[in-house]
Scaffold this motif. Structure first.
Motif, PDB file in Angstrom:
ATOM      1  N   ASP A  35       0.834  -1.215   0.000  1.00 29.76           N
ATOM      2  CA  ASP A  35       0.000   0.000   0.000  1.00 29.76           C
ATOM      3  C   ASP A  35       0.863   1.256   0.000  1.00 29.76           C
ATOM      4  OD1 ASP A  35      -2.273  -1.461  -0.065  1.00 29.76           O
ATOM      5  OD2 ASP A  35      -2.890  -1.067   2.014  1.00 29.76           O
ATOM      6  N   LEU A  36       1.941   1.238   0.781  1.00 28.59           N
ATOM      7  CA  LEU A  36       2.841   2.399   0.832  1.00 28.59           C
ATOM      8  C   LEU A  36       3.430   2.688  -0.550  1.00 28.59           C
ATOM      9  CD1 LEU A  36       5.179   2.244   3.963  1.00 28.59           C
ATOM     10  CD2 LEU A  36       3.721   4.140   3.247  1.00 28.59           C
ATOM     11  N   PHE A  37       3.906   1.633  -1.214  1.00 27.94           N
ATOM     12  CA  PHE A  37       4.465   1.819  -2.560  1.00 27.94           C
ATOM     13  C   PHE A  37       3.397   2.368  -3.506  1.00 27.94           C
ATOM     14  CE2 PHE A  37       8.770   0.155  -3.551  1.00 27.94           C
ATOM     15  CZ  PHE A  37       9.167  -0.258  -2.300  1.00 27.94           C
ATOM     16  N   ARG A  38       2.196   1.787  -3.401  1.00 27.93           N
ATOM     17  CA  ARG A  38       1.135   2.184  -4.336  1.00 27.93           C
ATOM     18  C   ARG A  38       0.662   3.613  -4.089  1.00 27.93           C
ATOM     19  NH1 ARG A  38      -1.799  -2.247  -3.864  1.00 27.93           N
ATOM     20  NH2 ARG A  38      -2.921  -1.387  -2.104  1.00 27.93           N
ATOM     21  N   GLU A  39       0.485   3.947  -2.809  1.00 22.64           N
ATOM     22  CA  GLU A  39      -0.124   5.246  -2.483  1.00 22.64           C
ATOM     23  C   GLU A  39       0.886   6.381  -2.395  1.00 22.64           C
ATOM     24  OE1 GLU A  39      -2.304   4.342   1.063  1.00 22.64           O
ATOM     25  OE2 GLU A  39      -3.472   2.798   0.027  1.00 22.64           O
TER      26      GLU A  39
END
Ligand code: S3P
Length: 168
Positions: free
Chosen positions: A48-52
């Motif tokens: 999620d961190l990478f995506r967001e």
């Protein structure tokens, strides 16, 4: 064992978490997984961190956690595979204990990570991504004090070979 800490570095799938947990148990030290510390501090999973927020944000959060964690003592610290890319991270590891690099062949790495959805950098075509990243990072682990190839070793054999390294 008179090192302040033992830090495990290495590419994804080289066995850092598995070896780190066994080593921590053996020494009765704390086991600290930097990826989990980042997830806790950020309240989100790594994918999620990478995506967001993107990789640059993740690297910043990672560096913050490493600076904090490496102030502690009697810890087995398992780093994310890319933690070695920043000089400040490498310095914090080297100045605060023994740094162990785990290695494995591309085939072993693929076998170990292929069913794991939690590695955003390998999404899509893991085989190709592993080959590219291994090539790009081939010198990144050289600063470590010990290098151990985990292709054909049992977890406890890796633990014993780390423990046989002379204390400082
Ligand atoms: C990364 C490795 C991962 C995690 C993130 C980025 C990398 O950790 O930190 O997905 O850049 O190699 P593991 O090595 O524990 O899979």
């Amino acid at each position: 064992m008179n090192w302040d800490n033992i830090t495990l570095v290495g590419f994804m799938g080289t066995g850092k978490s598995t070896v780190g947990k066994a080593l921590a148990e053996r020494l009765d030290w704390a086991f600290v997984d930097v990826d989990l510390e980042i997830e806790e501090a950020e309240g989100r999973s790594i994918p999620d961190l990478f995506r967001e927020q993107g990789e640059a944000y993740f690297r910043q959060a990672e560096a913050q956690q490493i600076a904090r964690i490496m102030q502690g003592k009697q810890q087995i610290v398992s780093m994310g595979g890319g933690a070695v890319l920043r000089e400040a991270n490498r310095k914090a590891m080297s100045e605060n204990g023994l740094v162990v690099a785990l290695t494995a062949s591309a085939e072993t790495i693929l076998e170990r990570v292929k069913n794991d959805p939690d590695r955003p950098l390998l999404a899509g075509n893991p085989e190709q991504k592993i080959a590219e990243l291994l090539e790009r990072r081939k010198n990144a682990y050289q600063f470590a004090d010990i290098h151990i190839n985990t292709d054909n070793l049992q977890v406890m054999e890796v633990v014993e070979s780390i423990l046989s390294f002379p204390s400082k």
